[in-house]
Design a protein around this motif. Structure first.
Motif, PDB file in Angstrom:
ATOM      1  N   UNK A  63     -10.371  31.382  -4.175  1.00  0.00           N
ATOM      2  CA  UNK A  63     -10.048  30.083  -3.575  1.00  0.00           C
ATOM      3  C   UNK A  63     -10.740  28.945  -4.336  1.00  0.00           C
ATOM      4  N   UNK A  64     -12.004  29.158  -4.696  1.00  0.00           N
ATOM      5  CA  UNK A  64     -12.731  28.137  -5.459  1.00  0.00           C
ATOM      6  C   UNK A  64     -12.044  27.902  -6.805  1.00  0.00           C
ATOM      7  N   UNK A  65     -11.621  28.988  -7.423  1.00  0.00           N
ATOM      8  CA  UNK A  65     -10.926  28.912  -8.714  1.00  0.00           C
ATOM      9  C   UNK A  65      -9.644  28.089  -8.586  1.00  0.00           C
ATOM     10  N   UNK A  66      -8.908  28.372  -7.542  1.00  0.00           N
ATOM     11  CA  UNK A  66      -7.656  27.646  -7.333  1.00  0.00           C
ATOM     12  C   UNK A  66      -7.894  26.183  -6.982  1.00  0.00           C
ATOM     13  N   UNK A  67      -9.057  25.908  -6.425  1.00  0.00           N
ATOM     14  CA  UNK A  67      -9.409  24.524  -6.108  1.00  0.00           C
ATOM     15  C   UNK A  67      -9.940  23.795  -7.332  1.00  0.00           C
ATOM     16  N   UNK A  68     -10.092  24.518  -8.435  1.00  0.00           N
ATOM     17  CA  UNK A  68     -10.594  23.886  -9.652  1.00  0.00           C
ATOM     18  C   UNK A  68     -12.107  23.812  -9.699  1.00  0.00           C
ATOM     19  N   UNK A  69     -12.784  24.442  -8.759  1.00  0.00           N
ATOM     20  CA  UNK A  69     -14.255  24.437  -8.792  1.00  0.00           C
ATOM     21  C   UNK A  69     -14.739  25.619  -9.613  1.00  0.00           C
ATOM     22  N   UNK A  70     -14.532  25.477 -10.936  1.00  0.00           N
ATOM     23  CA  UNK A  70     -14.742  26.621 -11.824  1.00  0.00           C
ATOM     24  C   UNK A  70     -16.186  27.106 -11.836  1.00  0.00           C
ATOM     25  N   UNK A  71     -17.133  26.188 -11.844  1.00  0.00           N
ATOM     26  CA  UNK A  71     -18.531  26.607 -11.908  1.00  0.00           C
ATOM     27  C   UNK A  71     -18.926  27.393 -10.673  1.00  0.00           C
ATOM     28  N   UNK A  72     -18.523  26.884  -9.512  1.00  0.00           N
ATOM     29  CA  UNK A  72     -18.837  27.586  -8.265  1.00  0.00           C
ATOM     30  C   UNK A  72     -18.136  28.941  -8.220  1.00  0.00           C
ATOM     31  N   UNK A  73     -16.867  28.943  -8.681  1.00  0.00           N
ATOM     32  CA  UNK A  73     -16.102  30.193  -8.686  1.00  0.00           C
ATOM     33  C   UNK A  73     -16.800  31.222  -9.566  1.00  0.00           C
ATOM     34  N   UNK A  74     -17.297  30.766 -10.719  1.00  0.00           N
ATOM     35  CA  UNK A  74     -17.962  31.670 -11.657  1.00  0.00           C
ATOM     36  C   UNK A  74     -19.279  32.183 -11.079  1.00  0.00           C
ATOM     37  N   UNK A  75     -20.024  31.296 -10.444  1.00  0.00           N
ATOM     38  CA  UNK A  75     -21.285  31.714  -9.832  1.00  0.00           C
ATOM     39  C   UNK A  75     -21.035  32.786  -8.774  1.00  0.00           C
ATOM     40  N   UNK A  76     -20.017  32.552  -7.959  1.00  0.00           N
ATOM     41  CA  UNK A  76     -19.685  33.499  -6.891  1.00  0.00           C
ATOM     42  C   UNK A  76     -19.290  34.862  -7.467  1.00  0.00           C
ATOM     43  N   UNK A  77     -18.413  34.822  -8.476  1.00  0.00           N
ATOM     44  CA  UNK A  77     -17.900  36.100  -9.000  1.00  0.00           C
ATOM     45  C   UNK A  77     -18.986  36.818  -9.812  1.00  0.00           C
ATOM     46  N   UNK A  78     -19.850  36.069 -10.480  1.00  0.00           N
ATOM     47  CA  UNK A  78     -20.946  36.712 -11.217  1.00  0.00           C
ATOM     48  C   UNK A  78     -21.877  37.438 -10.256  1.00  0.00           C
ATOM     49  N   UNK A  79     -22.154  36.792  -9.126  1.00  0.00           N
ATOM     50  CA  UNK A  79     -23.010  37.438  -8.132  1.00  0.00           C
ATOM     51  C   UNK A  79     -22.318  38.684  -7.590  1.00  0.00           C
ATOM     52  N   UNK A  80     -21.004  38.601  -7.451  1.00  0.00           N
ATOM     53  CA  UNK A  80     -20.259  39.746  -6.924  1.00  0.00           C
ATOM     54  C   UNK A  80     -20.292  40.926  -7.893  1.00  0.00           C
ATOM     55  N   UNK A  81     -20.001  40.688  -9.170  1.00  0.00           N
ATOM     56  CA  UNK A  81     -19.973  41.826 -10.107  1.00  0.00           C
ATOM     57  C   UNK A  81     -21.372  42.405 -10.310  1.00  0.00           C
ATOM     58  N   UNK A  82     -22.389  41.569 -10.095  1.00  0.00           N
ATOM     59  CA  UNK A  82     -23.751  42.100 -10.190  1.00  0.00           C
ATOM     60  C   UNK A  82     -24.008  43.078  -9.038  1.00  0.00           C
ATOM     61  N   UNK A  83     -23.431  42.781  -7.868  1.00  0.00           N
ATOM     62  CA  UNK A  83     -23.667  43.647  -6.717  1.00  0.00           C
ATOM     63  C   UNK A  83     -22.691  44.814  -6.658  1.00  0.00           C
ATOM     64  N   UNK A  84     -21.486  44.592  -7.169  1.00  0.00           N
ATOM     65  CA  UNK A  84     -20.455  45.638  -7.137  1.00  0.00           C
ATOM     66  C   UNK A  84     -19.931  45.867  -8.553  1.00  0.00           C
ATOM     67  N   UNK A  85     -20.754  46.510  -9.394  1.00  0.00           N
ATOM     68  CA  UNK A  85     -20.400  46.603 -10.810  1.00  0.00           C
ATOM     69  C   UNK A  85     -19.171  47.467 -11.113  1.00  0.00           C
ATOM     70  N   UNK A  86     -18.650  48.169 -10.113  1.00  0.00           N
ATOM     71  CA  UNK A  86     -17.448  48.970 -10.371  1.00  0.00           C
ATOM     72  C   UNK A  86     -16.174  48.303  -9.870  1.00  0.00           C
ATOM     73  N   UNK A  87     -16.299  47.073  -9.392  1.00  0.00           N
ATOM     74  CA  UNK A  87     -15.163  46.396  -8.762  1.00  0.00           C
ATOM     75  C   UNK A  87     -14.247  45.819  -9.856  1.00  0.00           C
ATOM     76  N   UNK A  88     -13.293  46.620 -10.284  1.00  0.00           N
ATOM     77  CA  UNK A  88     -12.428  46.220 -11.401  1.00  0.00           C
ATOM     78  C   UNK A  88     -11.714  44.899 -11.158  1.00  0.00           C
ATOM     79  N   UNK A  89     -11.226  44.737  -9.943  1.00  0.00           N
ATOM     80  CA  UNK A  89     -10.485  43.514  -9.646  1.00  0.00           C
ATOM     81  C   UNK A  89     -11.390  42.283  -9.785  1.00  0.00           C
TER      82      UNK A  89
END
Lengths: 444, 377
Positions: A82-108
Motif C-alpha cells: 500500500x505504501x508503495x502504491x501511495x508513492x511512499x517509496x522510502x517507507x515502503x522499503x523500510x517496511x519490506x526490509x524489516x519484513x525480509x529480515x524477520x521472514x527471510x524465506x518469504x519469496x513474495x
C-alpha cells in the motif's frame, strides 16, 4: 527529483489500479510484476464487498493486526504494498526490509522488495530488470505463482465483510466454541468464535491458505482437488512424526465424511498443515488437496483447534449475507429440529418418521429398517424426553451436495424414557425437500 | 587591516609555491598508481601530506591508492575522513560506495550514495551509481524471490569510480595548510579579498593537481575565496563527467607534462569493461566510435541491437582485463592488446583482444576490436 519521478510513476499506477485510467497495452508494465496486479485493487473498488473504506482505514486495520500479532507477516507485506502504491517509496522499503529480515524465506516479500527498489531507479518508468526479462518458462511460472499469491493476499487480506455473516455457519455450540471456514476461491481461512447464545459468531482471525493444484471439488483419490463440505478435525500430528513437507504440524480431517462416502468419493489424508521447512509460503494452488498454512500462521491457528471437535467448512466461496437473511435461515433450521424433537417425544411414530427423507441412511440402516426398528422400540415406551443442547448448525456448500440445500447439525442429545436413558453427541445431515428440512443421515 | 591583508597574502604566496611543488609530486604519485606501484605512490602522497595534511586532492589520491592496493579498510577510513572534512565533495562518497559495492555491501553503498546526493543532488555520477546499486539490489531481491541464485559472490557490484576531485575548495588548501613551505612576503597591493557571503566560484573543470600550476608566484594573485566548506558547491560541467567516463582525456598528464596515453587508454578500457559488466549498454556503446561497425556487413545500428541483446541476456556478466600493452599506431591511433576474461552465468572464456583507439570528439574511442587468440580459460 528522483523521488518525484518515482512518485508520479507509482501514482499513475495507483490511478490504473483504481480504474481511473485504463491500463494501456503491456509496454507500461514490462518488467514490473506489481504492475500486473492492477486487478485486485480494482476488484476491491468494484466489488460489493466492503473494504474498510478509506486508505487510512486500511492502514489502521493492518496496524491493528500487527499490534495484536507482531508476527503477522502478511499485514507487514500488505502495508508495504500500500505504501508503495501511495508513492511512499522510502517507507515502503523500510517496511519490506524489516519484513525480509524477520521472514527471510518469504519469496513474495522479496518480489515486492524488488519492485520497490526498481521504482527507486531514476527514470525507471520502463526500467527493466534484465533478470526478470530472461526467465525460463519454469521460472516464469514461479513468478506467476508469486503474483497469484500477492493477488490472493491483497484481496483476502484487505476485503472485510463488515457486518455480514457466513451462511455456512448458522450456530456454534458452547463446547465446540470455534469453527474454521475455508474460502477456496479467495484462498482464505477464517476462524470464527462463538460469542454467546443468541449472538452471531465473530471472525477472530483469517489467514492465507494454499489449496489443491486442481480446480473443483474433490471426487476421487489423486485428483489433486480440495474437498468441499462440512468436516471435523479428527486428530493432531506433531512435527516430530511428520515428513518435512508438512511443516510444524498437521490436523487430519474426516474426509471422506458420511455424505462423501455415500456419494462414492475416494481418497483420504486431507489435512490442515504447515509449510515445508525452508519455505515461507506456497502458491495458492499448490497442494494435493490439503489446506496449507504458513508455519507462523499454523502455530497461531493451532490454539483455536480442538481435535475431535472443531468443524472445518470448506467451500468454493463462503457466502457472506446480511444478518436478517442469516437469522431467518438459522430460525428455520432450529424450528425443524424442534419439530422433530417434539414429534419424537409425542410417541407418535408416524409423525416422528415424517421428518426422515426418502434416501435416509444411518450406520446399518436405510429408511425402512430404521422405521421398523423405531416402531418396535416405541411399543415399550410410556414416555420419552429428549433434550437437545450444544447445537452447531452448518449449511452445506452447495456444489458439494450436488446443488441440493443441505445442512449439518452437531448436537448433544439427552434421551430419557421409562426404560432407557442415554446421552450422546450426534451428527445429523438434513436436506430440504418440498420446502421442508428432512433428516438424511443420523449418527453419533 | 593592512596587517591582516599581509598575513593573508603570506599564506597565499605559500599556497602558490606549495601548489606547484605539490602538483608535480601528486602527478608523480598518480603516475605510479597508474603503473600499479601502489607502495611507491603511497610514499609520495604521504610526503606531500606532511606539509599539507588536509589537502583534499592529496587525501583523495591517497584513498584511491589504498583502495587500489586492496587495503579496503584503510581506504574506507581515508574516504570517511575526507567526507568528514569536506562533506561537500561528491567524489569521496562515490568511491567509498564503490568499495562497499565491490564487497557486496550494497545497503552500505546505497546509504553512502544517498548521503552524497543529499548535498549533491546534481552530481550525475552519484545518481548513475545509485541507480546501479538499486538495479542490482532489485535483481538480487528478484532472484531471491524466485530462488534463482544462492551464490553470494553475485552480491558484488563494480561501480564507476572517480579519479579526481572536480571541485576543490581552495580555502580548504589554504586554511588547512599547517606548514607552508615558502612564506615569501608579497609587496604588491592585493586585490580585495572576496568575502564568503557574496561570492562563489567554480574551480576549473580539469582536476587541479594534474595540470601543473604555472602561475607566477607574485602576480596576479589567485582569487581567494572564502567559500565555507559546507556551502553547496557548484555542479561540475557535464562534459567533465563525460570525459571522465571516457578516461580523463587530456587530463592525465605525467610530470613532464606529456599525456600518459598508456594510463588513459588503460582506464578507458577498464571503464568499458565495467560498463559491460554491469550491462550498461548506453555507456558501453559510448566507448566506441559513433560509426563503429564490427564488419562491413553489419551496420552500426544492427551491431548496437546485437550487443544490447547479448549483454542483457545473462543474469550477470563479469569482464576482467589484464596485461595491457599499448603501442602507437598510424595516424595518431593506438593499438591496445589485452587479455580479456569474460564470465557470465554458466559460461566463461579468456581471449587475447586487440583494440584500435582513435581520438574522436574529445575522447579515445574504439574504432576496431578483434579477438587475436583464444586462450585456455
Amino acid at each position: 527529483m528522483k523521488k518525484c519521478f518515482a512518485k508520479s510513476w507509482v501514482y499513475s499506477l495507483g490511478l490504473v489500479a483504481m480504474g481511473v485510467i485504463p491500463l494501456g497495452g503491456s509496454a507500461q508494465g514490462d518488467g514490473f510484476p506489481l504492475l500486473a496486479m492492477h486487478t485486485p485493487l480494482q476488484a476491491l473498488e468494484n466489488s460489493s464487498q466492503q473494504t474498510s473504506g478509506s486508505l487510512q482505514g486500511l492502514f489502521d486495520e493492518l496496524n491493528l493486526r500487527l499490534s495484536e500479532h507482531p508476527a503477522d507477516y502478511e499485514a507487514s507485506l500488505l502495508k508495504s504494498i500500500l505504501l508503495f502504491r501511495e508513492g511512499q517509496l522510502d517507507k515502503a522499503l523500510t517496511e519490506i526490509n524489516a519484513l525480509v529480515a524477520r521472514a527471510p524465506d518469504f519469496n513474495l516479500a522479496y518480489l515486492v522488495r524488488g519492485d520497490i527498489l526498481m521504482a527507486q531507479v531514476h527514470g525507471a518508468k520502463a526500467a527493466e530488470s534484465s533478470l526478470l526479462e530472461h526467465l525460463t518458462p519454469e521460472q516464469q511460472n514461479q513468478l506467476k505463482s508469486l503474483l497469484d499469491e500477492a493477488r490472493m493476499r491483497l484481496v483476502g487480506g484487505l476485503v472485510k465483510h463488515g457486518n455480514k455473516l457466513p451462511r455456512q455457519l448458522l450456530a456454534l455450540g458452547e463446547s465446540v466454541n470455534r469453527a474454521i471456514l475455508v474460502d477456496k476461491s479467495q484462498h482464505r481461512l477464517y476462524v470464527l468464535q462463538r460469542s454467546g447464545n443468541d449472538v452471531p459468531p465473530k471472525v477472530v482471525m483469517d489467514f492465507y491458505v494454499s489449496t489443491g493444484k486442481q480446480d473443483g471439488n474433490k471426487e476421487e483419490r489423486g485428483d489433486l482437488r480440495t474437498p468441499e463440505g462440512v468436516y471435523f478435525v479428527t486428530s493432531w500430528i506433531p512435527k516430530e512424526k511428520l515428513p518435512e513437507k508438512y511443516g510444524v504440524g498437521a490436523f487430519p480431517m474426516n474426509y471422506p465424511n458420511e455424505l462423501d462416502q455415500r456419494m462414492g468419493k475416494t481418497g483420504d489424508g486431507i489435512w490442515l498443515h504447515g509449510t515445508d521447512t525452508g519455505f515461507f509460503s506456497r502458491p495458492p494452488q499448490d497442494s494435493e488437496g490439503c489446506v496449507v498454512l504458513t508455519n507462523a500462521d499454523f502455530n497461531v491457528l493451532k490454539q483455536y483447534i480442538t481435535p475431535g471437535l472443531t468443524p472445518v467448512v470448506i467451500a468454493e466461496q463462503v457466502e457472506w449475507v446480511d444478518e436478517s437473511d442469516w437469522l431467518s435461515e438459522r430460525k428455520e433450521l432450529f424450528a425443524a429440529l424442534e419439530s422433530w424433537r417434539e414429534d419424537w417425544e409425542s410417541l407418535d411414530v408416524d409423525r416422528y418418521l415424517s421428518h426422515y427423507a426418502e434416501g435416509f441412511w444411518s450406520a446399518g440402516f436405510d429408511r425402512n429398517s430404521w422405521a421398523s426398528r423405531k416402531r418396535l422400540v416405541a411399543q415399550g415406551k410410556t414416555f420419552q424426553k429428549i433434550k437437545l443442547s450444544d447445537i452447531s448448525l452448518f449449511l452445506y456448500p452447495r456444489r458439494a451436495s450436488n446443488g441440493q440445500a443441505m445442512a449439518v447439525v452437531r448436537l448433544n442429545q439427552l434421551y430419557t424414557s421409562n426404560n432407557y436413558t442415554s446421552e450422546l453427541n450426534k451428527r445429523i445431515y438434513l436436506n430440504r425437500e418440498n420446502g421442508h428440512w428432512q433428516i438424511l443421515y443420523e449418527g453419533s | 587591516m593592512k596587517k591582516n591583508q599581509i598575513a593573508v597574502l603570506c599564506l597565499l604566496g605559500g599556497v602558490i609555491v606549495t601548489a606547484s611543488v605539490y602538483a608535480s609530486s601528486l602527478g608523480h604519485a598518480r603516475d605510479l598508481l597508474g603503473r600499479g606501484e601502489t607502495a611507491a605512490a603511497l610514499d609520495e602522497v604521504e610526503a606531500v601530506l606532511k606539509n599539507n595534511e588536509a589537502d583534499p586532492q592529496t587525501l583523495f589520491l591517497r584513498a584511491r591508492i589504498l583502495a587500489t592496493s586492496g587495503d579496503s579498510s584503510k581506504a574506507i577510513a581515508a574516504y570517511e575522513r575526507l567526507i568528514k572534512q569536506y562533506p561537500t565533495l561528491p567524489e569521496p562518497y562515490n568511491n567509498l560506495a564503490a568499495i562497499y559495492a565491490v564487497q557486496g555491501k550494497l545497503e552500505r553503498a546505497r546509504e553512502v550514495l544517498e548521503r552524497g546526493l543529499s548535498s549533491h543532488a546534481g552530481f550525475s555520477e552519484l545518481h548513475r551509481n545509485l541507480n546501479q546499486v538499486y538495479l542490482h539490489l532489485a535483481d538480487q531481491s528478484y532472484s531471491k524471490a524466485l530462488r534463482l541464485n544462492e551464490d553470494k559472490s553475485s552480491d558484488a557490484l563494480e561501480l564507476e569510480q572517480q579519479t579526481a576531485l572536480t571541485q576543490v575548495p581552495l580555502s580548504g588548501i589554504a586554511l588547512a595548510s599547517t606548514k607552508p613551505v615558502v612564506t615569501k612576503p608579497l609587496t604588491k597591493t592585493p586585490q580585495p579579498i572576496v568575502s564568503a557571503s557574496t561570492a562563489a566560484t567554480t574551480v576549473p573543470a580539469v582536476p587541479v593537481p594534474v595540470a601543473p600550476v604555472v602561475a607566477p608566484p607574485v602576480t596576479p594573485p589567485l582569487p581567494v575565496v572564502n567559500v565555507p566548506v559546507a556551502a553547496p558547491a557548484k555542479i561540475a560541467a557535464p562534459q567533465t563527467v563525460v570525459s571522465q567516463a571516457k578516461g580523463e582525456v587530456g587530463g592525465s598528464k605525467n610530470i613532464s607534462g606529456e599525456v600518459d596515453i598508456k594510463g588513459v587508454l588503460q582506464s578507458t578500457l577498464l571503464g568499458w569493461a565495467a560498463a559491460w559488466s554491469r550491462r550498461d549498454i548506453a555507456t558501453y556503446v559510448g566507448y566506441y566510435a559513433d560509426n563503429y561497425q564490427p564488419d562491413a556487413a553489419t551496420s552500426h545500428e544492427a551491431w548496437v541491437d546485437q550487443r544490447r541483446e547479448r549483454i542483457r541476456r545473462p543474469a550477470w556478466i563479469k569482464v576482467k582485463l589484464e596485461e595491457f600493452d599499448v603501442q602507437p599506431g598510424r595516424d595518431g591511433q593506438y593499438v591496445v592488446q589485452v587479455i580479456q576474461n569474460y564470465a557470465a552465468k554458466g559460461y566463461h572464456d579468456r581471449n587475447q583482444k586487440q583494440f584500435i583507439f582513435a581520438h574522436q570528439a574529445d575522447a579515445w574511442r574504439i574504432i576496431d576490436e578483434q579477438t587475436v587468440k583464444v586462450l585456455a580459460p
